[in-house]
Design a protein around this motif. Structure first.
Motif, PDB file in Angstrom:
ATOM      1  N   ILE A  52      41.858  48.983  36.822  1.00 25.06           N
ATOM      2  CA  ILE A  52      40.079  48.507  36.692  1.00 25.06           C
ATOM      3  C   ILE A  52      40.256  46.508  37.365  1.00 25.06           C
ATOM      4  O   ILE A  52      41.400  45.983  36.870  1.00 25.06           O
ATOM      5  CB  ILE A  52      39.689  47.756  35.260  1.00 25.06           C
ATOM      6  N   VAL A  53      39.460  46.156  38.055  1.00 25.85           N
ATOM      7  CA  VAL A  53      39.588  45.322  39.041  1.00 25.85           C
ATOM      8  C   VAL A  53      38.466  44.774  38.325  1.00 25.85           C
ATOM      9  O   VAL A  53      37.723  44.857  38.683  1.00 25.85           O
ATOM     10  CB  VAL A  53      39.441  45.654  40.037  1.00 25.85           C
ATOM     11  N   HIS A  54      38.303  43.359  38.291  1.00 25.30           N
ATOM     12  CA  HIS A  54      38.140  42.371  38.160  1.00 25.30           C
ATOM     13  C   HIS A  54      38.018  41.125  38.650  1.00 25.30           C
ATOM     14  O   HIS A  54      38.457  40.286  38.519  1.00 25.30           O
ATOM     15  CB  HIS A  54      37.911  42.037  36.490  1.00 25.30           C
ATOM     16  N   TRP A  55      37.342  41.221  39.695  1.00 28.40           N
ATOM     17  CA  TRP A  55      37.064  40.184  41.241  1.00 28.40           C
ATOM     18  C   TRP A  55      35.516  40.067  40.971  1.00 28.40           C
ATOM     19  O   TRP A  55      34.912  40.334  41.547  1.00 28.40           O
ATOM     20  CB  TRP A  55      37.134  41.593  42.420  1.00 28.40           C
ATOM     21  N   PRO A  56      36.252  38.397  41.010  1.00 30.10           N
ATOM     22  CA  PRO A  56      34.763  37.283  41.569  1.00 30.10           C
ATOM     23  C   PRO A  56      34.536  37.131  42.685  1.00 30.10           C
ATOM     24  O   PRO A  56      35.130  36.365  42.985  1.00 30.10           O
ATOM     25  CB  PRO A  56      35.399  35.964  40.543  1.00 30.10           C
ATOM     26  N   TRP A  57      33.567  37.074  43.310  1.00 32.31           N
ATOM     27  CA  TRP A  57      33.144  36.206  44.825  1.00 32.31           C
ATOM     28  C   TRP A  57      31.545  36.636  44.541  1.00 32.31           C
ATOM     29  O   TRP A  57      31.074  36.535  43.686  1.00 32.31           O
ATOM     30  CB  TRP A  57      33.510  37.690  45.701  1.00 32.31           C
TER      31      TRP A  57
END
Length: 163
Positions: A127-132
């Motif tokens: 699972i990727v938790h990627w803030p952008w």
């Protein structure tokens, strides 16, 4: 948030509503995407502020929490009564790469691909938790961002079986 205030604790309820509803509207209008969650910008916020912002999203996260910052790997409800869920990011935010490190969109994509590959090495269900930021793919503040750097990374994550 829409204007990315440094101190979300200073927002009135009306300002918070504008900040977080407007950024969601930009995502929907410009990218055709619906987002259930958001990351709080700027300085760490008080629980009261997080709960106020949580009215507009089903989950929230803090800023980048890599080694030496935040709570790496943290997740859970902010209060014992389930209402707002908190996730800690496990990928480098776009701002860190483009605005802080002054790297290119291609360098950002390469780093994100490596981070996704690293996540796969340590997870049965990656699972990727990627803030952008909404201003990244819309290029509202900085032309160094490209819409493609986000689309390509999302496609790479999807094609590699990442959630």
């Amino acid at each position: 948030s829409y204007t990315h205030p440094a101190f979300t604790d200073n927002l009135t309820p009306a300002q918070a509503q504008f900040e977080f509803q407007q950024s969601r509207n930009v995502f929907q209008q410009q990218l055709g995407l619906l987002f259930p969650g958001m990351a709080v910008p700027g300085n760490p916020e008080r629980l009261q502020t997080s709960l106020m912002i949580g009215q507009y999203y089903s989950y929230t996260s803090g800023g980048y929490s890599g080694s030496g910052a935040g709570y790496p790997g943290a997740f859970g409800y902010m209060l014992p009564q389930p209402s707002v869920f908190y996730f800690s990011p496990n990928m480098t935010p776009d701002f860190t790469i483009i605005d802080f490190r002054r790297q290119t969109a291609a360098q950002a994509e390469a780093l994100w691909r490596q981070e996704i590959n690293d996540i796969h090495k340590h997870a049965n269900a990656p699972i990727v938790h990627w803030p952008w930021h909404d201003y990244g793919p819309t290029r509202r503040f900085n032309p160094a961002y490209t819409k493609e750097m986000f689309e390509n990374t999302i496609r790479f994550a999807r094609d590699s079986g990442t959630e």
